[in-house]
Design a protein around this motif. Structure first.
Motif, PDB file in Angstrom:
ATOM      1  N   ALA A 156       0.866  -1.177   0.000  1.00  0.00           N
ATOM      2  CA  ALA A 156       0.000   0.000   0.000  1.00  0.00           C
ATOM      3  C   ALA A 156       0.904   1.228   0.000  1.00  0.00           C
ATOM      4  CB  ALA A 156      -0.923   0.013   1.214  1.00  0.00           C
ATOM      5  N   LEU A 157       0.335   2.384  -0.405  1.00  0.00           N
ATOM      6  CA  LEU A 157       1.101   3.623  -0.470  1.00  0.00           C
ATOM      7  C   LEU A 157       0.367   4.709   0.297  1.00  0.00           C
ATOM      8  CD1 LEU A 157       2.090   3.756  -4.264  1.00  0.00           C
ATOM      9  CD2 LEU A 157       3.565   3.113  -2.354  1.00  0.00           C
ATOM     10  N   ASP A 158       1.114   5.464   1.112  1.00  0.00           N
ATOM     11  CA  ASP A 158       0.497   6.640   1.710  1.00  0.00           C
ATOM     12  C   ASP A 158       0.640   7.811   0.736  1.00  0.00           C
ATOM     13  OD1 ASP A 158       3.102   7.588   1.894  1.00  0.00           O
ATOM     14  OD2 ASP A 158       3.261   7.249   4.057  1.00  0.00           O
ATOM     15  N   ALA A 159       0.131   8.969   1.118  1.00  0.00           N
ATOM     16  CA  ALA A 159       0.107  10.112   0.213  1.00  0.00           C
ATOM     17  C   ALA A 159       1.506  10.517  -0.230  1.00  0.00           C
ATOM     18  CB  ALA A 159      -0.600  11.285   0.890  1.00  0.00           C
ATOM     19  N   ALA A 160       2.447  10.549   0.705  1.00  0.00           N
ATOM     20  CA  ALA A 160       3.804  10.971   0.362  1.00  0.00           C
ATOM     21  C   ALA A 160       4.452   9.998  -0.609  1.00  0.00           C
ATOM     22  CB  ALA A 160       4.634  11.106   1.631  1.00  0.00           C
ATOM     23  N   ALA A 161       4.268   8.697  -0.375  1.00  0.00           N
ATOM     24  CA  ALA A 161       4.867   7.695  -1.246  1.00  0.00           C
ATOM     25  C   ALA A 161       4.233   7.721  -2.641  1.00  0.00           C
ATOM     26  CB  ALA A 161       4.720   6.313  -0.622  1.00  0.00           C
ATOM     27  N   LEU A 162       2.914   7.927  -2.694  1.00  0.00           N
ATOM     28  CA  LEU A 162       2.245   8.005  -3.990  1.00  0.00           C
ATOM     29  C   LEU A 162       2.723   9.228  -4.764  1.00  0.00           C
ATOM     30  CD1 LEU A 162       0.162   6.997  -5.994  1.00  0.00           C
ATOM     31  CD2 LEU A 162      -1.579   8.288  -4.746  1.00  0.00           C
ATOM     32  N   ALA A 163       2.849  10.373  -4.080  1.00  0.00           N
ATOM     33  CA  ALA A 163       3.331  11.578  -4.745  1.00  0.00           C
ATOM     34  C   ALA A 163       4.750  11.381  -5.270  1.00  0.00           C
ATOM     35  CB  ALA A 163       3.278  12.763  -3.785  1.00  0.00           C
ATOM     36  N   GLN A 164       5.568  10.698  -4.497  1.00  0.00           N
ATOM     37  CA  GLN A 164       6.939  10.437  -4.923  1.00  0.00           C
ATOM     38  C   GLN A 164       6.960   9.531  -6.152  1.00  0.00           C
ATOM     39  OE1 GLN A 164       9.370   8.646  -1.903  1.00  0.00           O
ATOM     40  NE2 GLN A 164      11.167   8.440  -3.222  1.00  0.00           N
ATOM     41  N   ALA A 165       6.096   8.524  -6.165  1.00  0.00           N
ATOM     42  CA  ALA A 165       6.048   7.604  -7.310  1.00  0.00           C
ATOM     43  C   ALA A 165       5.581   8.328  -8.569  1.00  0.00           C
ATOM     44  CB  ALA A 165       5.128   6.424  -6.985  1.00  0.00           C
ATOM     45  N   VAL A 166       4.568   9.178  -8.436  1.00  0.00           N
ATOM     46  CA  VAL A 166       4.073   9.937  -9.592  1.00  0.00           C
ATOM     47  C   VAL A 166       5.154  10.885 -10.102  1.00  0.00           C
ATOM     48  CG1 VAL A 166       2.402  11.678 -10.328  1.00  0.00           C
ATOM     49  CG2 VAL A 166       1.648   9.711  -8.988  1.00  0.00           C
ATOM     50  N   ARG A 167       5.881  11.515  -9.182  1.00  0.00           N
ATOM     51  CA  ARG A 167       6.966  12.415  -9.578  1.00  0.00           C
ATOM     52  C   ARG A 167       8.036  11.634 -10.345  1.00  0.00           C
ATOM     53  NH1 ARG A 167       7.612  14.414  -5.002  1.00  0.00           N
ATOM     54  NH2 ARG A 167       9.409  13.211  -4.273  1.00  0.00           N
ATOM     55  N   ALA A 168       8.357  10.424  -9.884  1.00  0.00           N
ATOM     56  CA  ALA A 168       9.333   9.591 -10.591  1.00  0.00           C
ATOM     57  C   ALA A 168       8.805   9.194 -11.969  1.00  0.00           C
ATOM     58  CB  ALA A 168       9.647   8.343  -9.766  1.00  0.00           C
ATOM     59  N   GLY A 169       7.506   8.904 -12.050  1.00  0.00           N
ATOM     60  CA  GLY A 169       6.913   8.564 -13.341  1.00  0.00           C
ATOM     61  C   GLY A 169       6.967   9.725 -14.308  1.00  0.00           C
ATOM     62  N   ALA A 170       6.718  10.956 -13.820  1.00  0.00           N
ATOM     63  CA  ALA A 170       6.780  12.140 -14.675  1.00  0.00           C
ATOM     64  C   ALA A 170       8.191  12.337 -15.216  1.00  0.00           C
ATOM     65  CB  ALA A 170       6.327  13.374 -13.894  1.00  0.00           C
ATOM     66  N   ALA A 171       9.194  12.151 -14.358  1.00  0.00           N
ATOM     67  CA  ALA A 171      10.585  12.292 -14.799  1.00  0.00           C
ATOM     68  C   ALA A 171      10.934  11.209 -15.813  1.00  0.00           C
ATOM     69  CB  ALA A 171      11.523  12.221 -13.586  1.00  0.00           C
ATOM     70  N   SER A 172      10.464   9.994 -15.577  1.00  0.00           N
ATOM     71  CA  SER A 172      10.741   8.888 -16.486  1.00  0.00           C
ATOM     72  C   SER A 172      10.116   9.134 -17.858  1.00  0.00           C
ATOM     73  CB  SER A 172      10.203   7.584 -15.880  1.00  0.00           C
ATOM     74  OG  SER A 172      10.498   6.482 -16.696  1.00  0.00           O
ATOM     75  N   ALA A 173       8.887   9.670 -17.879  1.00  0.00           N
ATOM     76  CA  ALA A 173       8.220   9.965 -19.147  1.00  0.00           C
ATOM     77  C   ALA A 173       8.991  11.018 -19.931  1.00  0.00           C
ATOM     78  CB  ALA A 173       6.794  10.431 -18.887  1.00  0.00           C
ATOM     79  N   ARG A 174       9.477  12.023 -19.240  1.00  0.00           N
ATOM     80  CA  ARG A 174      10.234  13.090 -19.918  1.00  0.00           C
ATOM     81  C   ARG A 174      11.542  12.535 -20.483  1.00  0.00           C
ATOM     82  NH1 ARG A 174       9.785  18.532 -20.124  1.00  0.00           N
ATOM     83  NH2 ARG A 174       7.945  18.405 -18.773  1.00  0.00           N
ATOM     84  N   GLN A 175      12.182  11.652 -19.739  1.00  0.00           N
ATOM     85  CA  GLN A 175      13.444  11.074 -20.204  1.00  0.00           C
ATOM     86  C   GLN A 175      13.261  10.129 -21.386  1.00  0.00           C
ATOM     87  OE1 GLN A 175      14.905   9.249 -16.639  1.00  0.00           O
ATOM     88  NE2 GLN A 175      15.240  11.219 -15.592  1.00  0.00           N
TER      89      GLN A 175
END
Length: 608
Positions: free
Chosen positions: A111-130
């Motif tokens: 399971a993910l709390d809010a901070a972990a989910l936000a971190q995962a989405v941020r990593a996904g955004a960076a990965s998409a840009r790369q």
């Protein structure tokens, strides 16, 4: 009281809820695909962004989201893998890499709390840009980035309000896309890929608010300015140096993404996207030669699921106002100039030489096919396109036309038509019509041409199907094989027949029967004046006084083809005649030197 006990409980995102939320979001995008297609003008106006996103998410729905997972991490990993495997188009590949990046950051979490989910989405955004060789603002990247920034602000209260605020940031980024990309402002629309991502988020938001995952009530209405996008004709020609939107899945071990990107960029490709990881990579690029791209990619891993869409044809479809789209398969032989004039779409079959699969007439040109046929020790094999190839094109065409007519290869000789029927049933059987030509090669091409002429003249689908039914028994095809040894090697002719035909100097002739099968009907003795004698044989079986259209095909034998067409014109009243090199549907079975001719009575009122 322990410190842990004194802390307020933190809301957690768990697997079952996330799965249902993603289902709701995916269904909303799929329900809105036609609007997304209609507003698609960047990076090229090929009008398929909605279809590509729907196809990408459809694979995720049928795969990862169709079964339960043990936790959020496992679910996201499956979602990312399915998205990469099924990604279509520029936006589909970017979305796939975003989902894969989110999954990588989430790891094995139950399971993910809010901070972990936000971190995962941020990593996904960076990965998409790369994933992009040339990232641009004003696209889906900007909206993904805005969503990640919105989640970074933290929940500060109700988790539903937290997600809603991040969604609002994404909507604002979407509204800004015309200010970032002048082509969008000129046409009066937002970016289609960015709109698709917002649609995904809005579907999730609807689930959060209501707990429902049914998108049946989602209205597919275009924004103001949609008409301008549809009529933006100056975009319809596309970029001739990057005509083909090409994709494949690469499977290997420890693939070098940087080296692959550099190699693809060096060949002059544009819109390069690499989604996935070192074991499975989805390659997307716009190129002039899909075959060269796939050949290059094969040096990095095993190429699977290759596809190439003609963006010029798609752009003409998106800009046009024809009521019925006409599509065929690559077994049909028709001059390229006519295919372009009438904007006829094509689903390519697969051609296999040893361990390599090629897209017929797209990833492997007819000239390259015959060169390999003479050079390679292994005989080629042909296989029908999978239903998914038909469905992807059907969905795209129906997003721009009320109806489509697929004019297909004879059911009696291939499963290609059945694949088209399966796709029509899954797409929209009331609007996707399938016609069995009972023919192949040049005969199939003549029927495709007549359907396209009628569509261009404004005929309805029922009228086109009625005319095809009338012409089907009147459209006749004959073929001859100059060298039966090829058919003997392939097991299509008994081994004893090869030496006998060689000793007798016999050139066998065949025709396509009324049941759609090829039948040997005779032979020509000797090697002299084969094209002329073949023309005489055909002419004796035609009604004189009737005007005909003719297509003559040759298998790497242009001089014989020219002689055959000229001889037919001498013996029959040929109103229009075309010469072309036939594709693998004939060449793989009859070998180099084979000739095909097809005749069709001229309609009483051509173009009517």
């Amino acid at each position: 009281m322990s410190t842990a006990a004194s802390e307020p409980s933190r809301p957690l995102v768990r697997g079952p809820a996330l799965r249902r939320a993603l289902i709701a979001g995916a269904r909303r995008v799929i329900a809105r695909r036609e609007t997304l297609d209609r507003i698609n003008v960047f990076p090229v106006p090929d009008g398929d962004t909605g279809s590509n996103l729907a196809f990408t998410l459809g694979g995720v729905l049928a795969g990862a989201l169709s079964r339960r997972s043990r936790g959020v991490g496992e679910l996201l990993q499956r979602v990312g893998e399915d998205a990469v495997d099924g990604a279509r188009g520029n936006s589909g590949a970017i979305l796939a890499q975003f989902l894969a990046g989110v999954a990588e950051a989430a790891g094995n979490a139950r399971a993910l709390d809010a901070a972990a989910l936000a971190q995962a989405v941020r990593a996904g955004a960076a990965s998409a840009r790369q994933a992009l060789s040339e990232p641009r603002e004003g696209t889906i990247l900007s909206v993904i980035g805005a969503f990640a920034e919105g989640l970074d602000a933290g929940p500060a209260g109700n988790p539903g309000d937290w997600f809603r605020r991040a969604l609002e940031r994404s909507r604002q980024a979407l509204a800004d896309t015309p200010r970032q990309l002048p082509v969008l402002a000129r046409v009066g629309v937002v970016d289609a890929g960015a709109q698709g991502f917002v649609d995904l988020l809005e579907g999730i938001q609807d689930f959060i608010a209501s707990g429902a995952v049914d998108a049946a009530g989602v209205a597919d209405e275009g924004p103001a300015g949609l008409e301008a996008a549809e009529a933006h004709g100056e975009l319809a020609d596309g970029d001739p140096d990057h005509r083909w939107c090409s994709e494949c899945l690469l499977v290997g071990e420890d693939m070098d993404r940087a080296a692959l990107r550099a190699a693809v960029t060096a060949m002059g490709a544009s819109c390069v996207v690499l989604a996935g990881n070192r074991r499975r990579l989805r390659l997307h690029a716009h190129v002039a030669d899909p075959g060269a791209l796939f050949e290059l990619a094969a040096g990095f891993g095993r190429v699977e699921g290759a596809k190439a869409d003609d963006m010029q044809a798609q752009a003409r479809t998106a800009a046009g106002a024809v009521g019925v789209a006409v599509i065929t398969d690559s077994a049909a032989d028709l001059p390229e100039a006519l295919m372009q004039r009438y904007n006829i779409h094509m689903v390519p079959a697969r051609v296999n030489f040893g361990e390599r699969d090629y897209l017929d007439k797209v990833g492997l040109s007819t000239a390259a096919f015959y060169e390999m046929l003479r050079r390679e020790p292994l005989l080629p094999r042909t296989s029908q396109p999978p239903p998914g190839d038909f469905r992807r094109q059907f969905e795209f065409l129906l997003s721009h036309h009320p109806h489509l007519v697929y004019v297909g290869l004879s059911r009696a000789v291939s499963g290609t038509l059945q694949a088209g029927e399966a796709a029509a049933q899954r797409t929209d059987p009331a609007r996707a019509h399938v016609f069995d030509t009972g023919n192949a090669s040049c005969g199939q091409g003549l029927l495709v041409l007549r359907a396209a002429e009628l569509a261009a003249a404004g005929a309805e689908a029922t009228e086109i199907l009625a005319e095809l039914s009338r012409l089907k028994p009147l459209t006749r095809t004959w073929a001859l094989a100059r060298d039966v040894r090829h058919a003997v090697r392939g097991g299509r002719v008994p081994a004893w027949a090869g030496p006998l035909a060689e000793w007798l100097g016999l050139t066998p002739m065949a025709r396509i029967r009324d049941d759609g099968r090829l039948k040997v009907v005779g032979g020509l003795f000797g090697r002299a004046r084969i094209p002329e004698r073949f023309a005489a044989y055909v002419a004796r079986r035609c009604r004189h006084g009737q005007r005909y259209r003719a297509i003559v095909g040759h298998c790497d034998a242009p001089a014989d083809g020219e002689a055959l067409l000229a001889a037919l014109c001498d013996r029959l009243d040929i109103a229009e005649g075309w010469l072309l090199e036939t594709g693998s549907a004939i060449g793989a079975h009859a070998g180099p030197g084979a000739l095909v001719c097809s005749l069709q009575p001229v309609a009483a009122r051509p173009g009517a």
